[in-house]
Design a protein around this motif. Sequence first.
Motif, PDB file in Angstrom:
ATOM      1  N   LYS A 144      43.396  46.981  38.719  1.00 43.48           N
ATOM      2  CA  LYS A 144      42.971  48.330  38.948  1.00 43.48           C
ATOM      3  C   LYS A 144      43.890  49.303  38.108  1.00 43.48           C
ATOM      4  CE  LYS A 144      41.894  49.191  43.366  1.00 43.48           C
ATOM      5  NZ  LYS A 144      41.805  49.331  44.720  1.00 43.48           N
ATOM      6  N   LEU A 145      45.243  48.988  37.800  1.00 44.92           N
ATOM      7  CA  LEU A 145      46.001  49.806  37.141  1.00 44.92           C
ATOM      8  C   LEU A 145      45.542  49.767  35.662  1.00 44.92           C
ATOM      9  CD1 LEU A 145      49.420  49.377  38.741  1.00 44.92           C
ATOM     10  CD2 LEU A 145      48.211  51.339  38.752  1.00 44.92           C
ATOM     11  N   THR A 146      45.254  48.447  35.193  1.00 44.95           N
ATOM     12  CA  THR A 146      44.906  48.323  33.887  1.00 44.95           C
ATOM     13  C   THR A 146      43.443  48.883  33.577  1.00 44.95           C
ATOM     14  OG1 THR A 146      45.711  46.285  34.012  1.00 44.95           O
ATOM     15  CG2 THR A 146      44.285  46.248  32.174  1.00 44.95           C
ATOM     16  N   HIS A 147      42.736  49.026  34.466  1.00 38.75           N
ATOM     17  CA  HIS A 147      41.471  49.902  34.320  1.00 38.75           C
ATOM     18  C   HIS A 147      41.790  51.398  34.272  1.00 38.75           C
ATOM     19  CE1 HIS A 147      38.370  46.721  34.527  1.00 38.75           C
ATOM     20  NE2 HIS A 147      38.776  46.184  35.412  1.00 38.75           N
ATOM     21  N   ALA A 148      42.652  51.820  35.039  1.00 41.78           N
ATOM     22  CA  ALA A 148      43.108  53.194  35.070  1.00 41.78           C
ATOM     23  C   ALA A 148      43.646  53.603  33.917  1.00 41.78           C
ATOM     24  CB  ALA A 148      43.690  53.535  36.198  1.00 41.78           C
ATOM     25  N   LEU A 149      44.570  52.932  33.390  1.00 44.07           N
ATOM     26  CA  LEU A 149      45.279  53.135  32.203  1.00 44.07           C
ATOM     27  C   LEU A 149      44.297  53.071  30.840  1.00 44.07           C
ATOM     28  CD1 LEU A 149      48.651  51.331  32.553  1.00 44.07           C
ATOM     29  CD2 LEU A 149      48.405  53.805  31.841  1.00 44.07           C
ATOM     30  N   LEU A 202      48.484  34.182  41.426  1.00 44.81           N
ATOM     31  CA  LEU A 202      47.583  34.054  40.302  1.00 44.81           C
ATOM     32  C   LEU A 202      46.875  32.605  40.108  1.00 44.81           C
ATOM     33  CD1 LEU A 202      49.665  35.645  37.398  1.00 44.81           C
ATOM     34  CD2 LEU A 202      47.898  36.834  38.803  1.00 44.81           C
ATOM     35  N   GLY A 203      47.377  31.843  41.168  1.00 44.23           N
ATOM     36  CA  GLY A 203      46.856  30.447  41.152  1.00 44.23           C
ATOM     37  C   GLY A 203      47.049  29.679  39.916  1.00 44.23           C
ATOM     38  N   GLY A 204      46.643  28.522  39.542  1.00 39.79           N
ATOM     39  CA  GLY A 204      46.778  27.705  38.467  1.00 39.79           C
ATOM     40  C   GLY A 204      46.832  28.108  37.242  1.00 39.79           C
ATOM     41  N   ASP A 205      46.884  27.420  36.336  1.00 43.18           N
ATOM     42  CA  ASP A 205      46.940  27.876  34.694  1.00 43.18           C
ATOM     43  C   ASP A 205      45.503  28.347  34.509  1.00 43.18           C
ATOM     44  OD1 ASP A 205      49.776  27.593  34.492  1.00 43.18           O
ATOM     45  OD2 ASP A 205      49.333  25.587  33.461  1.00 43.18           O
ATOM     46  N   ASN A 206      44.575  27.917  34.712  1.00 42.06           N
ATOM     47  CA  ASN A 206      42.890  28.165  34.516  1.00 42.06           C
ATOM     48  C   ASN A 206      42.243  28.713  35.640  1.00 42.06           C
ATOM     49  OD1 ASN A 206      43.289  27.481  31.722  1.00 42.06           O
ATOM     50  ND2 ASN A 206      42.960  25.553  32.071  1.00 42.06           N
ATOM     51  N   SER A 207      42.897  29.306  36.641  1.00 38.54           N
ATOM     52  CA  SER A 207      42.421  30.076  37.711  1.00 38.54           C
ATOM     53  C   SER A 207      41.278  30.982  37.215  1.00 38.54           C
ATOM     54  CB  SER A 207      43.200  30.420  38.694  1.00 38.54           C
ATOM     55  OG  SER A 207      44.090  31.416  38.343  1.00 38.54           O
ATOM     56  N   GLU A 208      40.650  31.301  37.971  1.00 38.01           N
ATOM     57  CA  GLU A 208      39.468  32.360  37.944  1.00 38.01           C
ATOM     58  C   GLU A 208      40.280  33.832  37.749  1.00 38.01           C
ATOM     59  OE1 GLU A 208      35.934  33.225  40.041  1.00 38.01           O
ATOM     60  OE2 GLU A 208      36.038  31.004  40.567  1.00 38.01           O
ATOM     61  N   VAL A 209      41.471  33.763  38.671  1.00 36.17           N
ATOM     62  CA  VAL A 209      42.303  35.229  38.867  1.00 36.17           C
ATOM     63  C   VAL A 209      42.797  35.503  37.210  1.00 36.17           C
ATOM     64  CG1 VAL A 209      44.038  36.423  39.796  1.00 36.17           C
ATOM     65  CG2 VAL A 209      42.088  34.911  41.319  1.00 36.17           C
ATOM     66  N   ARG A 210      43.498  34.400  36.877  1.00 44.20           N
ATOM     67  CA  ARG A 210      44.338  34.528  35.676  1.00 44.20           C
ATOM     68  C   ARG A 210      43.264  34.744  34.650  1.00 44.20           C
ATOM     69  NH1 ARG A 210      49.592  32.519  35.003  1.00 44.20           N
ATOM     70  NH2 ARG A 210      50.537  31.661  37.025  1.00 44.20           N
ATOM     71  N   ASN A 211      42.126  34.093  34.388  1.00 46.00           N
ATOM     72  CA  ASN A 211      41.214  34.220  33.437  1.00 46.00           C
ATOM     73  C   ASN A 211      40.628  35.725  33.405  1.00 46.00           C
ATOM     74  OD1 ASN A 211      41.568  31.791  32.375  1.00 46.00           O
ATOM     75  ND2 ASN A 211      40.097  30.731  33.579  1.00 46.00           N
ATOM     76  N   HIS A 212      40.550  36.162  34.738  1.00 39.50           N
ATOM     77  CA  HIS A 212      40.056  37.451  34.772  1.00 39.50           C
ATOM     78  C   HIS A 212      40.940  38.530  34.317  1.00 39.50           C
ATOM     79  CE1 HIS A 212      37.644  41.040  36.325  1.00 39.50           C
ATOM     80  NE2 HIS A 212      38.683  41.249  36.995  1.00 39.50           N
ATOM     81  N   SER A 234      41.408  38.709  30.741  1.00 40.32           N
ATOM     82  CA  SER A 234      40.051  39.022  30.095  1.00 40.32           C
ATOM     83  C   SER A 234      40.141  40.725  30.203  1.00 40.32           C
ATOM     84  CB  SER A 234      38.795  39.007  30.884  1.00 40.32           C
ATOM     85  OG  SER A 234      37.673  39.942  30.549  1.00 40.32           O
ATOM     86  N   VAL A 235      40.589  41.344  31.179  1.00 42.46           N
ATOM     87  CA  VAL A 235      40.601  42.863  31.682  1.00 42.46           C
ATOM     88  C   VAL A 235      42.012  43.267  30.407  1.00 42.46           C
ATOM     89  CG1 VAL A 235      41.533  44.603  33.175  1.00 42.46           C
ATOM     90  CG2 VAL A 235      39.929  42.822  33.891  1.00 42.46           C
ATOM     91  N   THR A 236      43.241  42.489  30.532  1.00 43.92           N
ATOM     92  CA  THR A 236      44.345  42.685  29.491  1.00 43.92           C
ATOM     93  C   THR A 236      43.704  42.779  28.174  1.00 43.92           C
ATOM     94  OG1 THR A 236      45.536  41.731  31.184  1.00 43.92           O
ATOM     95  CG2 THR A 236      46.563  42.214  29.207  1.00 43.92           C
ATOM     96  N   GLY A 237      43.060  41.710  27.780  1.00 47.06           N
ATOM     97  CA  GLY A 237      42.399  41.842  26.300  1.00 47.06           C
ATOM     98  C   GLY A 237      41.775  43.234  25.859  1.00 47.06           C
TER      99      GLY A 237
END
Length: 160
Positions: A28-33, A80-90, A93-96
């Motif tokens: 949410k903060l990433t989207h706002a920034l 965040l779950g494991g290394d390839n979890s949906e949360v981490r991948n999402h 993506s948002v950070t990219g």
Amino acid sequence: MTDAQTKLPQTDAENAPLLTGDAARLVKLTHALNDLLTQETELLRSQRPREAGQFHGEKNRLMSEYRETLNRLQINREQLGGDNSEVRNHIKSVTGTFRETLRDHARIVLRLKSVAEGLIKTVSEEATRQTQPVIGYGSSAAPNVPKTLRPTSLSLNRTI
């Protein structure tokens, strides 16, 4: 859905995982920034830096919250779950997307800074040239100008 569980808006919202706690807050903060920097960049591109300055306080507040949330996530990595979890991948993506916005913003700010510094340097050089003292006249009736010039300093008191 509770406040702790948030489905966050984005272009592929139906593919976004269910985020909770600090992970949801970080996105949410990433989207706002991202939105704020996009607006500021557009104002700077359209040569309205004073209007862009209105975002300074909000940007600092969001960056501070972002840093705190990121620090909490680094301590509690299990959120965040494991290394390839949906949360981490999402989050990646948002950070990219956010990093692209940051690069674009940095380019425009550096370009404007370069222009401003060039203007200040030109004005300073002209002011120095015009205030050079004449120390008599030489043998060819040309004014003697000192070899070392007294520096003239200028400063701007505005921050973008």
